[in-house]
Design an enzyme around this catalytic site. Structure first.
Site, PDB file in Angstrom:
ATOM      1  N   ASP A   1       3.875   9.565  -1.152  1.00  0.00           N
ATOM      2  CA  ASP A   1       2.631   8.995  -0.721  1.00  0.00           C
ATOM      3  C   ASP A   1       2.202   7.798  -1.875  1.00  0.00           C
ATOM      4  O   ASP A   1       2.303   8.225  -3.056  1.00  0.00           O
ATOM      5  CB  ASP A   1       1.427   9.909  -0.722  1.00  0.00           C
ATOM      6  CG  ASP A   1       0.414   9.472   0.429  1.00  0.00           C
ATOM      7  OD1 ASP A   1       0.359   8.385   0.808  1.00  0.00           O
ATOM      8  OD2 ASP A   1      -0.426  10.244   0.660  1.00  0.00           O
TER       9      ASP A   1
ATOM     10  N   HIS B   1       0.759  -1.241  -0.121  1.00  0.00           N
ATOM     11  CA  HIS B   1       0.092   0.014   0.001  1.00  0.00           C
ATOM     12  C   HIS B   1       1.033   1.337  -0.116  1.00  0.00           C
ATOM     13  O   HIS B   1       0.331   2.474  -0.350  1.00  0.00           O
ATOM     14  CB  HIS B   1      -0.928   0.010   1.274  1.00  0.00           C
ATOM     15  CG  HIS B   1      -1.876  -1.043   1.057  1.00  0.00           C
ATOM     16  ND1 HIS B   1      -3.207  -0.697   0.801  1.00  0.00           N
ATOM     17  CD2 HIS B   1      -2.063  -2.478   1.492  1.00  0.00           C
ATOM     18  CE1 HIS B   1      -3.963  -1.817   0.806  1.00  0.00           C
ATOM     19  NE2 HIS B   1      -3.189  -2.820   1.181  1.00  0.00           N
TER      20      HIS B   1
END
Length: 842
Positions: free
Chosen positions: A405, A186
């Site tokens: 991110d 993730h």
């Protein structure tokens, strides 16, 4: 409550489950392994315990699939101490994993968040490397793997989640080789130069390679992983890592060669749920109330983040502070609302981050705020999903300035909430969401002036332009929602079965394998995927799932088409290799050189034909390039910035006949005496003056006489030379013929000798492959040149290459050489060209 709360589907109150004691007595066909269970433990005043479903897109996306397949979820409860017995909640078996206080400190707060998190986020904060943290990480990963192995049915699909559990796939494969194993990361996967800092990098790679399918957020992450594999001696091709038959890549007693897929599957949100929330009258009224509470400013800027050093909160505050100082934006007409959800308070870097943010907010408010009207409204607290939706609707400009991110779902939540197609998004180009949302104002958060300029543009955006941008972003978010993400990943993972494995050593009777059609039908019902919904159960388990996608190019703001489909990493991430594609890995030195070579903007890939692209054969007329090598050459020839050339001793006509080169390839024949331009519409041959023509005729007559006296030899004539071939002659005969040629015409004045493998070539023009390669570099303007050859005639070409400038020289076969790298034969050349296709594609 986390900022991703908007992706929740469950009703947290009505679905609370009392803590049970009953252990499940069956195994599951679908097992999810994650650091946390999808429920939160709640201690009631009367001493009883209930379990509240956790909000989150992953939970809502997988819930219908897991219910249909009696799925199990393995994870930690979130509190140290003994784990409760397994129990069922909402049709999902929950298998708690015990973590002690020391485990939490060393595995979770230490290795996961003190080492891997900063390392994988570009070392924004300095990672710490402690051996006792690593030992705890191994110990806890083994505990998760053991629970998953005990919970999975025969041939089940096990889906492991995120960076905390990177060793679980290999541990599972060792214990249960019958399982199909998938892993999704993730967070970003770092470039190899950063990943290499990890003392246990090889163990982490081996752990991940226990999976059949690896998913990443961005193509760049998947490519970083593939590069890490190559730098550790493994061969890769089009998103596949080829694993040799070694114990570390299989179970203790069963480890055949196999392939591991690595591809991008960008995660998303439940867009319909969030859109519906934003349309509720009470949420819209709360949005209007928020603006009134802020003093009815003309401009509301909003930031919603977990309090983390990767989110770029301080960079954002600096940009806003300077806009206030320059009076481009003036409080109280313009205000910033910053929501910073508490996170990892016990980690030192986070405590420092919290202090720095609070000091900065205090300074800004002291300088630019007014009594009862702060310039920055700072909320260091969690917000429920309704309040977040209202904040999104109230904000004129959403600021997402992450320094790194994996995705950033807040950006997608803001877009999904704005049913009114107004508002503007300022988005860091270092967030994965930037790939999917190019209509946002993309910024480099380290460029404070650039961030300021983007904020001003966003504030001044006309309603028409805002609608145009927001409409395009909403199309993307709604089309590729979290259900489609889960559906696509499960389809690919279920089709990525490993090589046939022996039966499990478990004493439990085998159960049916997971029904892919059932999985897909459940997910497709949400994703709106009619093909997946209509998949038939009888062929679903072996279905090869095509995943479309092209390299992302800049598009018109109104055109969201053409962005990458989930599952895309290179040109064909799901290609199935046949036996001819399986080759030993290239040397680390060559791989590193190729990686550097591919980074140059203009490339020339040139090579000899016989012995390089084609194996040496008894009959030269029967020589043909290996199909894989020719395919890769054609792929390279079509790439922008790449030119392909063949440089051979054959005549041009002969070379074209046997090699079938790419249509736009540069061709050099007769060791440089003949040249064909890129379009193939003209041929240039070195002209001969009368003296040279006479000398060539005399040398040709003498070579033909030598050949007549030595059976098995033959003569080939060329525009500027003549060749004696001895390959078909008996060895003593060949040696005698060669010596006669060397003592005779090869020694004449004005004759230039090229003595190669079983050939003596004479030319009356001074040309070599070295001069030919210089000419090719000049014509193409290449910044770097790769040349591969197999005999002494190629040494002249190697001599003109400059490794320090990025050139790559490859000798095929044995013998002394000036080349910097060596390969064994044409099959390894094909492997090298395939890797080069991937690298140039990256």
């Amino acid at each position: 409550m986390r900022t991703e709360d908007l992706t929740r589907k469950a009703d947290p109150v009505s679905q609370e489950q009392p803590e049970p004691n009953k252990q499940p007595d069956h195994r599951s066909d679908l097992v999810v392994v994650a650091n946390r269970l999808p429920v939160d433990r709640r201690e009631n005043p009367d001493g009883t315990t209930t379990w509240k479903p956790s909000p989150g897109g992953l939970v809502s996306a997988l819930e219908p699939v897991m219910q249909r397949n009696a799925g199990a979820w393995v994870g930690w409860t979130g509190a140290p101490g003994d784990a409760p017995d397994p129990f069922e909640a909402r049709g999902i078996q929950l298998i708690p994993v015990e973590l002690s206080k020391d485990d939490v400190e060393d595995y979770y707060e230490g290795m996961s968040n003190g080492t891997l998190w900063p390392l994988y986020h570009d070392v924004i904060a300095q990672p710490q490397f402690h051996r006792h943290w690593w030992e705890a990480y191994v110990r806890v990963n083994r505990r998760f793997a053991q629970q998953a192995a005990e919970s999975a049915a025969e041939n089940a699909l096990v889906w492991v989640q995120d960076y905390q559990l990177q060793l679980v796939p290999q541990m599972l494969r060792a214990a249960r080789p019958d399982l199909r194993i998938a892993f999704f990361n993730h967070i970003p996967f770092p470039p190899y130069e950063i990943f290499a800092q990890l003392p246990w990098r090889r163990q982490v790679l081996d752990g991940l390679l226990g999976a059949d399918q690896l998913g990443f957020q961005r193509p760049a992450d998947a490519n970083n992983f593939l590069r890490a594999c190559r730098r550790n001696g493994l061969a890769t091709r089009r998103g596949l890592v080829h694993l040799p038959a070694e114990p570390r890549f299989g179970s203790a007693d069963h480890h055949p060669p196999r392939e591991v897929r690595a591809a991008a599957f960008p995660i998303s949100i439940d867009a319909e749920l969030i859109d519906a929330l934003g349309r509720k009258p009470e949420i819209q009224e709360r949005a209007r109330e928020i603006r009134r509470e802020l003093g009815d400013p003309k401009v509301v800027l909003l930031g919603v983040d977990r309090l983390d050093y990767t989110k770029g909160i301080l960079h954002r505050l600096k940009a806003v502070e300077e806009l206030f100082a320059e009076e481009v934006l003036t409080p109280p007409d313009a205000v910033l609302v910053q929501v910073a959800t508490p996170s990892r308070d016990r980690v030192e870097e986070y405590e420092k981050m919290k202090r720095d943010v609070e000091v900065t907010v205090g300074r800004i408010n002291g300088d630019y705020g007014q009594l009862g009207q702060p310039a920055v409204h700072y909320l260091h607290q969690s917000q429920d999903r309704e309040e977040l939706a209202a904040l999104y609707l109230a904000a004129d400009v959403m600021l997402v300035t992450a320094l790194r991110d994996g995705m950033n779902l807040v950006a997608k939540e803001y877009v999904a909430t704005r049913f009114d197609e107004q508002g503007a998004l300022v988005l860091s180009e270092f967030a994965g969401a930037a790939i999917e949302l190019p209509q946002a104002f993309l910024v480099n958060p380290h460029d404070i002036d650039g961030v300021k300029a983007a904020i001003v543009r966003a504030v001044q955006l006309s309603p028409r332009e805002a609608t145009r941008r927001m409409r395009a972003m909403r199309r993307r978010v709604f089309e590729f929602d979290v259900a489609r993400w889960a559906s696509t990943f499960l389809k690919v993972a279920a089709s990525a079965a490993a090589e046939p494995a022996p039966p499990s050593r478990s004493n439990t009777p085998p159960t049916e394998t997971i029904e892919l059609a059932a999985v897909m039908a459940a997910a497709a019902a949400k994703a709106g995927d009619p093909i997946a919904a209509e998949a038939r159960a009888e062929n679903a388990a072996t279905e090869q799932v095509p995943v479309a996608g092209n390299v992302h190019e800049e598009r018109d703001l109104d055109d969201p088409e053409g962005l990458e489909e989930p599952g895309h990493v290179l040109d064909d991430p799901l290609v199935t290799l046949n036996n001819e594609d399986r080759h030993p890995p290239l040397s680390l030195g060559l791989v590193t050189a190729l990686e550097g070579f591919a980074m140059h903007p203009s490339l020339l890939v040139a090579m000899d034909f016989d012995g390089v692209l084609s194996p040496i054969v008894a009959d030269p007329d029967a020589a043909r390039p290996l199909p894989q090598a020719l395919q890769h050459l054609n792929e390279l020839a079509k790439m922008p910035g790449v030119r392909v050339a063949l440089v051979s001793g054959r005549t041009l006509d002969d070379l074209v006949r046997v090699a079938t080169p790419p249509a736009r390839a540069l061709l050099v024949g007769s060791h440089g005496a003949e040249f064909r331009d890129p379009l193939g519409d003209s041929v240039a041959t070195s002209p001969l003056d009368p003296a040279q023509a006479g000398l060539l005729a005399k040398a040709t007559a003498e070579m033909e006489a030598i050949s007549a006296r030595h059976p098995g030899t033959h003569v080939e004539t060329k525009p500027t030379g003549v060749v004696l071939h001895t390959r078909r002659a008996e060895r003593p005969v060949a040696a005698k013929a060669t010596q006669e040629a060397l003592d005779g015409p090869a020694s004449w004045p004005g004759v230039h000798l090229t003595h190669g493998k079983e050939v003596v070539e004479l030319s009356v023009v001074s040309v070599t492959k070295g001069t030919a390669l210089r000419r090719l570099r000049s014509i193409t303007g290449a910044d770097a040149v790769l040349y591969a050859g197999d005999d002494v005639t190629d040494e002249r070409a190697f001599a003109v290459l400059r490794a320090e400038a990025g050139d790559v020289s490859v000798r095929v076969g044995s013998g002394e050489t000036q080349a910097h790298h060596r390969l064994g034969g044409p099959d390894e050349i094909a492997t090298m060209l395939g890797l080069l296709v991937d690298l140039c594609g990256e």
